[in-house]
Design a protein around this motif. Structure first.
Motif, PDB file in Angstrom:
ATOM      1  N   UNK A 267       0.821  -1.214   0.000  1.00 45.74           N
ATOM      2  CA  UNK A 267       0.000   0.000   0.000  1.00 45.74           C
ATOM      3  C   UNK A 267       0.853   1.261   0.000  1.00 45.74           C
ATOM      4  N   UNK A 268       1.889   1.279   0.807  1.00 46.71           N
ATOM      5  CA  UNK A 268       2.724   2.480   0.888  1.00 46.71           C
ATOM      6  C   UNK A 268       3.391   2.772  -0.447  1.00 46.71           C
ATOM      7  N   UNK A 269       3.800   1.721  -1.183  1.00 48.68           N
ATOM      8  CA  UNK A 269       4.439   1.928  -2.483  1.00 48.68           C
ATOM      9  C   UNK A 269       3.428   2.417  -3.521  1.00 48.68           C
ATOM     10  N   UNK A 270       2.197   1.911  -3.445  1.00 50.26           N
ATOM     11  CA  UNK A 270       1.158   2.392  -4.355  1.00 50.26           C
ATOM     12  C   UNK A 270       0.874   3.869  -4.092  1.00 50.26           C
ATOM     13  N   UNK A 271       0.817   4.236  -2.833  1.00 50.54           N
ATOM     14  CA  UNK A 271       0.582   5.649  -2.493  1.00 50.54           C
ATOM     15  C   UNK A 271       1.725   6.530  -2.999  1.00 50.54           C
ATOM     16  N   UNK A 272       2.945   6.035  -2.874  1.00 50.29           N
ATOM     17  CA  UNK A 272       4.090   6.802  -3.381  1.00 50.29           C
ATOM     18  C   UNK A 272       3.985   6.984  -4.896  1.00 50.29           C
ATOM     19  N   UNK A 273       3.572   5.934  -5.593  1.00 51.43           N
ATOM     20  CA  UNK A 273       3.428   6.023  -7.047  1.00 51.43           C
ATOM     21  C   UNK A 273       2.355   7.029  -7.425  1.00 51.43           C
TER      22      UNK A 273
END
Length: 407
Positions: free
Chosen positions: A170-176
């Motif tokens: 989730x955190x990586x998707x938010x960063x993207x």
């Protein structure tokens, strides 16, 4: 530039001023089409396409039901198909037909969503590999860039939840999303294909509630009926206008040949899809079969067959552990669908070469067709095996034992 799948020809085809490669969009010429399970093998014990091995669940209710040839096939079909939608709404506990869209398989819905939400050459979609290949293929057809945010590729075999193997990062998707506001669609496959892992509703909520993402979350639930009863994201549709849930009659209903996909969402998005679709996209024969499949007796039969397949899935998992000494690793993924994924090992490590050889020998010399998935992220050396009938499951394990003993 050549056209993929077309052999080069020495002879020119007129007129001389015409060059098809100058007419077709460059992104289409460069397209490597989605390879379906039947591209390589069409015969044998087919455990490669995640079909329902127990067949369809339609219960024949006497002689009153007309055959397909008795239908008014000379007339165009009903463009709305509200009777089907009413049965879907009842089955999935949604308010009414204005929450339901019907497509020619889920693939038409995927394509429509891109066409209505994502500007070619400008906007993007986000996928979470390893995942269903048609998201990327459809994006390329529509000249849409793909941002890839891989699932968690480490962790213990079979772990799901929010932090295990093949869970959403989730955190990586938010960063993207933060880095690229042109992302308009996020595709989440739950249970995943080829992972078989269920995405918890809490993770989907996090994406829906993230204020920096202004687009739509698409949850592909083709295999949802093989998971727990409370697993579906349809329970979130009533609260979120930025969610669309895709389902199908292909898997749990055993109707892959009918090609009926379903989108569940709030009425505004459903209306946009309705405005954009072809006028008569659901044929009369498809509608006739779908209505029969969604009748109460047929749904009861469907659920009974799901129970059988889930039991068979557990037995197949157990039987595959008997091949450990021959180089079959522990099953990976969450095992929430109608298939399992196993790594084929050489010297204790997943090995694509050995897995491909096993795949070919099973199909070409032993009449058993599974699916090679070793090129997917986190799936090195892996074969995906659809849960078949009890006899088919015993056969695939026996044939794997025979071939692995020789390679």
């Amino acid at each position: 530039m050549s056209i993929h799948g077309l052999a080069a020809s020495a002879s020119a085809v007129g007129p001389s001023h015409f060059d098809i490669t100058k007419v077709i969009r460059p992104n289409i010429l460069a397209l490597h089409p989605y390879r379906c399970a039947r591209d390589d093998y069409q015969d044998g014990i087919l455990l490669d396409a995640n079909e329902n091995a127990l067949g369809h669940s339609i219960t024949r209710s006497g002689s009153k039901q007309p055959s397909i040839l008795d239908l008014d096939l000379n007339r165009y079909p009903d463009p709305a198909q509200n009777t089907i939608k009413e049965r879907v709404a009842s089955l999935r506990s949604l308010p009414g037909v204005d929450h339901i869209f019907l497509g020619v398989g889920s693939d038409e819905i995927i394509d429509l969503l891109m066409r209505v939400c994502v500007a070619p050459g400008k906007d993007k979609i986000l996928t979470t590999p390893p995942t269903y290949g048609m998201y990327s293929v459809c994006a390329q057809i529509n000249d849409v860039a793909v941002v890839k945010c891989p699932l968690e590729l480490t962790g213990a075999a079979g772990e799901g939840g929010k932090s295990g193997r093949f869970s959403l990062r989730i955190s990586e998707i938010k960063k993207a999303v933060d880095a690229d506001p042109s992302i308009k669609l996020i595709f989440v496959c739950s249970p995943g294909n080829p992972t078989g892992t269920l995405v918890p509703l809490s993770s989907i909520r996090e994406l829906l509630d993230y204020p920096n993402f202004k687009g739509i979350v698409v949850v592909d639930e083709a295999y949802i009926d093989f998971a727990s009863d409370d697993a579906t994201a349809t329970s979130l549709v009533k609260d979120y206008g930025n969610l669309v849930v895709m389902q199908t009659l292909s898997k749990s209903f055993g109707l892959a040949g009918v090609r009926l996909g379903i989108a569940l969402a709030q009425p505004p998005l459903i209306q946009v899809l309705t405005n954009t679709k072809a006028p008569y996209n659901i044929s009369t024969p498809t509608a006739h079969i779908a209505l029969s499949a969604l009748a109460p007796d047929s749904i009861t039969t469907m659920r009974s067959k799901i129970s059988t397949l889930v039991e068979s899935r557990q037995q197949l998992l157990t039987d595959l552990t008997g091949l450990v000494s021959l180089g079959v690793g522990g099953v990976i993924g969450g095992n929430d669908a109608n298939f399992v994924v196993v790594p084929i090992l050489a010297e204790g490590k997943p090995d694509n070469t050995r897995a491909q050889r096993l795949y070919r020998l099973l199909a070409e010399e032993n009449g058993v067709v599974v699916r090679y998935r070793g090129s997917e992220p986190g799936c090195e050396g892996c074969l995906r095996i659809t849960v078949g009938t009890e006899e088919e499951n015993r056969t695939v394990v026996a044939k794997m034992r025979l071939v692995l003993s020789a390679i």
